[in-house]
Design a protein around this motif. Structure first.
Motif, PDB file in Angstrom:
ATOM      1  N   ARG A  69       0.879  -1.178   0.000  1.00  7.31           N
ATOM      2  CA  ARG A  69       0.000   0.000   0.000  1.00  7.31           C
ATOM      3  C   ARG A  69       0.907   1.215   0.000  1.00  7.31           C
ATOM      4  O   ARG A  69       1.746   1.356   0.889  1.00  7.31           O
ATOM      5  CB  ARG A  69      -0.902   0.019   1.247  1.00  7.31           C
ATOM      6  N   ILE A 107     -12.716  -1.307   2.292  1.00  6.35           N
ATOM      7  CA  ILE A 107     -13.004  -2.719   2.014  1.00  6.35           C
ATOM      8  C   ILE A 107     -14.508  -2.887   1.794  1.00  6.35           C
ATOM      9  O   ILE A 107     -14.942  -3.632   0.932  1.00  6.35           O
ATOM     10  CB  ILE A 107     -12.541  -3.619   3.197  1.00  6.35           C
ATOM     11  N   GLY A 154      -5.749  -6.444  13.671  1.00  6.40           N
ATOM     12  CA  GLY A 154      -6.543  -7.306  12.810  1.00  6.40           C
ATOM     13  C   GLY A 154      -7.927  -6.733  12.626  1.00  6.40           C
ATOM     14  O   GLY A 154      -8.360  -5.862  13.400  1.00  6.40           O
ATOM     15  N   GLY A 189      -8.487  -9.976   8.100  1.00  8.79           N
ATOM     16  CA  GLY A 189      -7.059  -9.675   7.940  1.00  8.79           C
ATOM     17  C   GLY A 189      -6.321  -9.571   9.268  1.00  8.79           C
ATOM     18  O   GLY A 189      -6.870  -9.071  10.256  1.00  8.79           O
TER      19      GLY A 189
HETATM   20  P1  ATP Z   1      -5.030   1.242   8.976  1.00  8.48           P
HETATM   21  O1  ATP Z   1      -6.363   1.773   9.402  1.00  8.48           O
HETATM   22  O2  ATP Z   1      -4.069   1.073  10.094  1.00  8.48           O
HETATM   23  O3  ATP Z   1      -4.456   1.933   7.786  1.00  8.48           O
HETATM   24  P2  ATP Z   1      -6.510  -0.703   7.523  1.00  8.48           P
HETATM   25  O4  ATP Z   1      -7.763  -0.715   8.324  1.00  8.48           O
HETATM   26  O5  ATP Z   1      -6.465   0.043   6.266  1.00  8.48           O
HETATM   27  O6  ATP Z   1      -5.300  -0.258   8.469  1.00  8.48           O
HETATM   28  P3  ATP Z   1      -6.988  -3.467   6.785  1.00  8.48           P
HETATM   29  O7  ATP Z   1      -7.390  -3.292   5.380  1.00  8.48           O
HETATM   30  O8  ATP Z   1      -8.012  -3.719   7.819  1.00  8.48           O
HETATM   31  O9  ATP Z   1      -6.067  -2.219   7.235  1.00  8.48           O
HETATM   32  O10 ATP Z   1      -5.834  -4.575   6.809  1.00  8.48           O
HETATM   33  C1  ATP Z   1      -5.758  -5.666   7.725  1.00  8.48           C
HETATM   34  C2  ATP Z   1      -4.626  -5.488   8.712  1.00  8.48           C
HETATM   35  O11 ATP Z   1      -3.379  -5.215   8.052  1.00  8.48           O
HETATM   36  C3  ATP Z   1      -4.819  -4.306   9.637  1.00  8.48           C
HETATM   37  O12 ATP Z   1      -5.649  -4.650  10.717  1.00  8.48           O
HETATM   38  C4  ATP Z   1      -3.393  -3.995  10.080  1.00  8.48           C
HETATM   39  O13 ATP Z   1      -3.036  -4.801  11.184  1.00  8.48           O
HETATM   40  C5  ATP Z   1      -2.561  -4.409   8.875  1.00  8.48           C
HETATM   41  N1  ATP Z   1      -2.088  -3.221   8.128  1.00  8.48           N
HETATM   42  C6  ATP Z   1      -2.817  -2.387   7.363  1.00  8.48           C
HETATM   43  N2  ATP Z   1      -2.064  -1.421   6.831  1.00  8.48           N
HETATM   44  C7  ATP Z   1      -0.805  -1.638   7.267  1.00  8.48           C
HETATM   45  C8  ATP Z   1       0.448  -0.981   7.063  1.00  8.48           C
HETATM   46  N3  ATP Z   1       0.531   0.099   6.278  1.00  8.48           N
HETATM   47  N4  ATP Z   1       1.554  -1.484   7.672  1.00  8.48           N
HETATM   48  C9  ATP Z   1       1.459  -2.581   8.457  1.00  8.48           C
HETATM   49  N5  ATP Z   1       0.314  -3.246   8.688  1.00  8.48           N
HETATM   50  C10 ATP Z   1      -0.811  -2.787   8.105  1.00  8.48           C
END
Ligand code: ATP
Ligand code: MG
Length: 574
Positions: free
Chosen positions: A140, A202, A414, A447
């Motif tokens: 990302r 999502i 998660g 996730g």
């Molecule tokens: P955030 O709100 O922290 O940006 P997200 O809600 O976009 O995360 P999800 O799409 O829910 O992330 O992804 C599943 C999991 O992947 C998250 O719960 C988080 O633990 C992990 N994750 C997401 N983005 C990152 C990142 N940039 N670096 C490390 N781990 C990440």
């Protein structure tokens, strides 16, 4: 493992780029190295921890009945266009072309690829429910990668996806995954809370995040002291205060407030408290077909914060919520952002439930350098809607009616989502039901941020000397520190013997045979966070003893040399 044959890579100094304890310690303990912003190499010590974390996740996924697969990191843009997310996902989606000008993206998540797999492989309702997972690097292009692997651009995620004939079946798998996540984070030694969460990019309609409690967390969670209620602040509902408005005083008047651009500045100038001043923000309405949008004013009590997630869900507003820029605001209201208010605003006005209870308040006059005082709803402004717009605060009543809310910071490790038919309908992932009819499948996705979870464990488990690993994730379970083995055959032999005995028993043991000063070896052992530290020196051996120290508590013990291996095995629960 012998230190002399290992890549220890510990650092004595604190790296300047690391503000967070976990980032600093992962660098100092020789776990990770940055290659580019938000992109890391995992060194042997880090990799050993990561492998243990992956193993826990894999065991619990398998136990929950999910099947492991591997999907590509490189994904055809075509699939993202089918779901409609190719344009919606924003610049975090890293897009590129191959040599034949074909459009691709690096997978930030895999709903599209897995739905494509499902529509090809699942033909009949008899194959359902099905849950698949993978443990794979995601990319990302985060706007602000920071805090080491906590917010990386490339990071390891376990992502699982489930397919169902009906909602009831989805609910069951959702609960199974929820339970599996609780086991994963418990085994990792994390203190965590599952909380109600927004579904973000999502999508779907029901979701929980698993938040590791830590002051360094980027998320805020609200929890009730009178019930099980817990939610990300993005979601937590602020109830309408039960107080009535005061009766209006004299008619409103215009007061000069030159140079006042914020609520606090205006309040100070007018001799009021911030909570007596209305905060007026102008945001964009949803885009119309011709590409234009209306402007909408959101009003809050001056000492409270707008909740952009809740506001973005209001019908007719841009989602994700977009603020109007200064030029738009000036053109529409004739004033700059610091001088806005609802009187005379020519667009839709939405006020927060708490702001709705304000009376005789001050607000911007829509004229630079002026505010109005003694303004009242209904008497002075008739056309407005009331909605829940603000962030909850410590002390607010819990939205379930039981108890009071408190706030804590968390790290999202998660998230589980009920997606419903968002992807299956868009991409035609259907099965034939008993009546021979074609129906879109219900889906869930789940996730875990594996690399982020490791950083979260360190945030919760460290002291000023280094990391304190829970046994389940420690890169080594035991370290043997031999003091000057080159000078003492007795030390050398005792250390070699203990090392071999522990290895034979299957213990993950590091033998520090570097012939360094004891202080250096000790500092490294504590920095890396090895739970059980054994020191072998001439002094102890003269009394037939080996010294043992538990990293977590600092407790020391002298173990009889001939029983040392047995005692250590017992401490490891063998
Ligand atoms: P955030 O709100 O922290 O940006 P997200 O809600 O976009 O995360 P999800 O799409 O829910 O992330 O992804 C599943 C999991 O992947 C998250 O719960 C988080 O633990 C992990 N994750 C997401 N983005 C990152 C990142 N940039 N670096 C490390 N781990 C990440
Ligand atoms: Mg999330």
């Amino acid at each position: 493992m012998r230190s002399s044959q290992y890549l220890l890579s510990t650092l004595k100094e604190n790296p300047v780029e690391a503000s967070l304890a976990s980032h600093r310690l992962m660098l100092r303990a020789g776990m990770i190295r940055q290659v580019a912003s938000g992109i890391y190499t995992w060194l042997p010590t880090g990799m050993k921890v990561l492998a243990k974390a992956i193993n826990i996740v894999r065991e619990e996924m398998n136990r929950a009945g999910a099947l492991e697969i591997a999907m590509p990191m490189v994904q055809p843009a075509e699939l993202w266009k089918e779901s409609g997310r190719y344009t919606k996902y924003g610049p975090e989606l890293c897009r590129f072309k191959d040599r034949k000008e074909g459009e691709f993206a690096l997978g930030p998540t895999h709903e599209e690829v897995v739905t494509d797999m499902a529509r090809r492989e699942i033909k009949s309702s008899r194959q359902l429910p099905l849950c698949v997972y993978q443990i794979q690097n995601k990319f990302r292009d985060e706007i602000r990668p920071r805090f080491g692997v906590m917010r990386g651009r490339e990071f390891l995620m376990k992502d699982a996806y489930s397919f169902h004939m009906d909602h009831q079946s989805l609910e069951k798998t959702y609960q199974d995954m929820y339970d599996a996540y609780s086991r994963v984070f418990t085994r990792m030694g994390l203190e965590f809370r599952p909380v109600e969460a927004d579904t973000g990019s999502i999508g779907g309609n029901h979701s929980h995040e698993f938040q590791a409690l830590a002051d360094a967390g980027e998320d805020i969670i609200a929890w009730s002291d009178g019930s099980m209620y817990a939610a990300n602040i993005e979601m937590a509902e602020a109830l309408a205060p039960s107080v009535a408005r005061e009766t209006p005083k004299e008619a409103y008047t215009k007061e000069p407030t030159p140079g006042c651009h914020t609520v606090d500045e205006a309040a100070a100038k007018l001799g009021l408290e911030a909570k007596q001043v209305l905060k007026s923000l102008v945001v964009r309405g949803e885009e119309k077909e011709d590409g234009t949008h209306s402007l909408v004013m959101l009003c809050l009590c001056g000492n409270q914060e707008l909740n952009e997630i809740k506001a973005g869900k209001i019908q007719g507003l841009s989602s994700p919520l977009e603020f109007a820029d200064e030029e738009e605001i000036r053109k529409f209201t004739g004033a700059n952002p610091g001088s806005l208010g609802p009187i005379g605003f020519k667009g839709r006005i939405i006020i927060d439930r708490t702001a709705d209870k304000m009376s005789n308040f001050a607000c911007g006059a829509n004229e630079d350098g002026f505010h109005l005082i003694n303004v009242n709803w209904d008497r002075d402004i008739q056309d407005y809607e009331v909605a829940d717009l603000r962030n909850v605060e410590d002390g607010d009543p819990s939205p379930d009616g039981k108890g009071t809310l408190h706030l804590r910071r968390g790290i999202e490790v998660g998230q589980v989502f009920m997606l419903g038919k968002k992807y299956s309908e868009a991409m035609g992932a259907t099965v034939t039901d008993e009546k021979g009819q074609s129906v879109a499948m219900e889906m869930g996705c789940y996730g875990i941020g594996v690399t982020r979870a490791i950083a979260a464990v360190i945030e919760q488990n460290h002291d000023d000397r280094g990391i304190i690993w829970p046994d389940a994730l420690a890169p080594f379970q035991v370290v043997i520190i031999a003091i000057k083995p080159t000078k003492s055959a007795r030390v050398h032999d005792a250390a070699e013997n203990l090392y071999k005995e522990l290895l034979q028993a299957g213990v993950d043991v590091l033998y520090d045979d570097r012939d360094e000063r004891p202080g250096v070896m000790f500092a490294d052992a504590e920095l890396i966070g090895i739970p059980h530290i054994v020191t072998i020196g001439d002094k102890g051996l003269e009394q037939g003893c080996i010294e043992y120290k538990l990293r977590k508590t600092g407790e020391r013990e002298n173990l009889p040399e001939n029983e040392a291996a047995a005692v250590i095995l017992k401490k490891l629960g063998r």
